[in-house]
Design an enzyme around this catalytic site. Structure first.
Site, PDB file in Angstrom:
ATOM      1  N   GLN A 139      29.660 -74.309  -5.428  1.00  0.00           N
ATOM      2  CA  GLN A 139      28.939 -73.575  -6.479  1.00  0.00           C
ATOM      3  C   GLN A 139      29.918 -72.873  -7.413  1.00  0.00           C
ATOM      4  O   GLN A 139      30.922 -72.309  -6.984  1.00  0.00           O
ATOM      5  CB  GLN A 139      27.994 -72.568  -5.837  1.00  0.00           C
ATOM      6  CG  GLN A 139      26.986 -71.966  -6.799  1.00  0.00           C
ATOM      7  CD  GLN A 139      25.893 -71.196  -6.072  1.00  0.00           C
ATOM      8  OE1 GLN A 139      25.671 -71.381  -4.885  1.00  0.00           O
ATOM      9  NE2 GLN A 139      25.206 -70.337  -6.784  1.00  0.00           N
ATOM     10  N   SER A 156      31.946 -74.597   0.546  1.00  0.00           N
ATOM     11  CA  SER A 156      30.679 -73.858   0.538  1.00  0.00           C
ATOM     12  C   SER A 156      29.503 -74.809   0.414  1.00  0.00           C
ATOM     13  O   SER A 156      29.277 -75.625   1.300  1.00  0.00           O
ATOM     14  CB  SER A 156      30.708 -72.797  -0.570  1.00  0.00           C
ATOM     15  OG  SER A 156      29.601 -71.930  -0.472  1.00  0.00           O
ATOM     16  N   HIS A 213      29.296 -65.711   1.431  1.00  0.00           N
ATOM     17  CA  HIS A 213      30.254 -65.774   2.543  1.00  0.00           C
ATOM     18  C   HIS A 213      30.683 -64.395   3.034  1.00  0.00           C
ATOM     19  O   HIS A 213      31.775 -64.236   3.575  1.00  0.00           O
ATOM     20  CB  HIS A 213      31.471 -66.632   2.151  1.00  0.00           C
ATOM     21  CG  HIS A 213      31.086 -68.030   1.786  1.00  0.00           C
ATOM     22  ND1 HIS A 213      30.631 -68.932   2.711  1.00  0.00           N
ATOM     23  CD2 HIS A 213      31.004 -68.646   0.577  1.00  0.00           C
ATOM     24  CE1 HIS A 213      30.315 -70.059   2.100  1.00  0.00           C
ATOM     25  NE2 HIS A 213      30.525 -69.912   0.796  1.00  0.00           N
ATOM     26  N   GLN A 216      28.468 -70.675   8.143  1.00  0.00           N
ATOM     27  CA  GLN A 216      29.379 -70.652   6.991  1.00  0.00           C
ATOM     28  C   GLN A 216      28.821 -69.845   5.836  1.00  0.00           C
ATOM     29  O   GLN A 216      29.575 -69.376   4.984  1.00  0.00           O
ATOM     30  CB  GLN A 216      29.740 -72.066   6.540  1.00  0.00           C
ATOM     31  CG  GLN A 216      28.605 -72.930   6.029  1.00  0.00           C
ATOM     32  CD  GLN A 216      28.713 -73.247   4.553  1.00  0.00           C
ATOM     33  OE1 GLN A 216      28.141 -72.532   3.755  1.00  0.00           O
ATOM     34  NE2 GLN A 216      29.399 -74.306   4.191  1.00  0.00           N
TER      35      GLN A 216
END
Length: 304
Positions: free
Chosen positions: A11, A90, A195, A243
């Site tokens: 992203q 990600s 995150h 994650q």
């Protein structure tokens, strides 16, 4: 023989127009675009036309990026063959998971829709920001974060580049602290403090969404952001959900693939962010970004 790894963009790489040239010119990828559009009407319009502000919203960026990442990988595989390894940054890890075969395209796309909603909800409930802190070692960035309120080093990208997630009200203090140490904090084009502990509700929601999911063995080792090591059978759900609220160990991931003989990284998806990071990690390896027809032509010239 040098080995190849596919790395899937995350992203922030989204841009209006992404995927359009693939859809119009590569017959093998068109069915994936059509399947995504059938599941989530409006996806193609957002990919091909934007606007940028709408596309940047997490709930839109993630499914659109997943689709374009996956399509780029399918097209790149036709030229370069099956990679030895796969990893995604990600959101890119969801596309890598589908490409590796542990999930089907449709399963992964539907999970991305849930993931995006969970992360956007968490970001709206706990507003935050993300900054790439450059020109400072990771240890110094971690030290700065310990001196600030709700600031966390979350993406260990490359030497001299660590991403920090923080509360909105901490942003100015982070920028000032980085500057005082001779570094620079650059705000990222994302809509939440990903995150980080801000995303724990999203991790819990993703765990619930993954309950009962049956995973297949991957066609190639799939590296996890959470561990910087290949996925382990039986731990897929915990790895994919964990994650979301844990750091991305990207530098370690790339270094481990290099230690396994990878000398060519093919970045699939829009932009060239991962290619730039890989060159910083090890200037002796090659990285080729493949985000459309131009990248595919460059790849063909490299491997032919």
């Amino acid at each position: 023989m040098d080995r190849i790894a596919f790395v899937f963009a995350g992203q922030g790489a989204q841009a209006p127009g992404m995927g359009k040239d693939l859809y119009e010119n590569i017959a093998s990828v068109r069915p994936y675009f059509d399947r995504a559009e059938a599941i989530r009407p409006g996806t193609l319009k957002q990919c091909f036309e934007g606007p940028a502000e709408e596309l940047a919203q997490t709930i839109n960026a993630q499914p659109c990026l997943f689709l374009v990442d996956y399509a780029c990988a399918v097209a790149a595989r036709e030229i370069a063959g099956q990679p030895a390894f796969a990893a995604g940054f990600s959101l890119g890890e969801m596309a890598a998971a589908a490409f590796s075969g542990i999930l089907t395209f449709e399963e992964a796309f539907r999970l991305v829709l849930k993931r995006a909603k969970l992360m956007q909800d968490a970001a709206e409930k706990h507003p935050g920001a993300m900054f790439a802190v450059v020109k400072l070692p990771a240890e110094k960035v971690a030290e700065l974060c310990r001196g600030l309120n709700e600031a966390y080093p979350v993406n260990f990208n490359a030497p001299g580049q660590t991403v920090v997630a923080c509360a909105q009200e901490t942003a100015e203090a982070l920028v000032a602290a980085a500057r005082a140490e001779g570094g620079r904090a650059i705000r990222l084009n994302v809509s939440g403090a990903f995150h980080s502990p801000f995303m724990r509700p999203a991790t819990e929601g993703m765990q619930a969404a993954l309950a009962g999911t049956r995973f297949s063995a991957p066609a190639m080792p799939l590296y996890a952001n959470l561990t910087a090591r290949p996925y382990l059978m039986g731990q897929e759900a915990d790895t994919l959900s964990g994650q979301i609220s844990s750091p991305v160990r990207w530098q370690e991931t790339v270094e481990h693939m290099i230690s396994e003989g990878v000398r060519l990284f093919i970045e699939v998806g829009p932009g060239n962010t991962l290619s730039g990071l890989i060159q910083k990690i090890d200037p002796l390896v090659e990285a080729i970004p493949v985000g459309g027809l131009e990248g595919l032509a460059a790849l063909k010239g490299r491997v032919s």
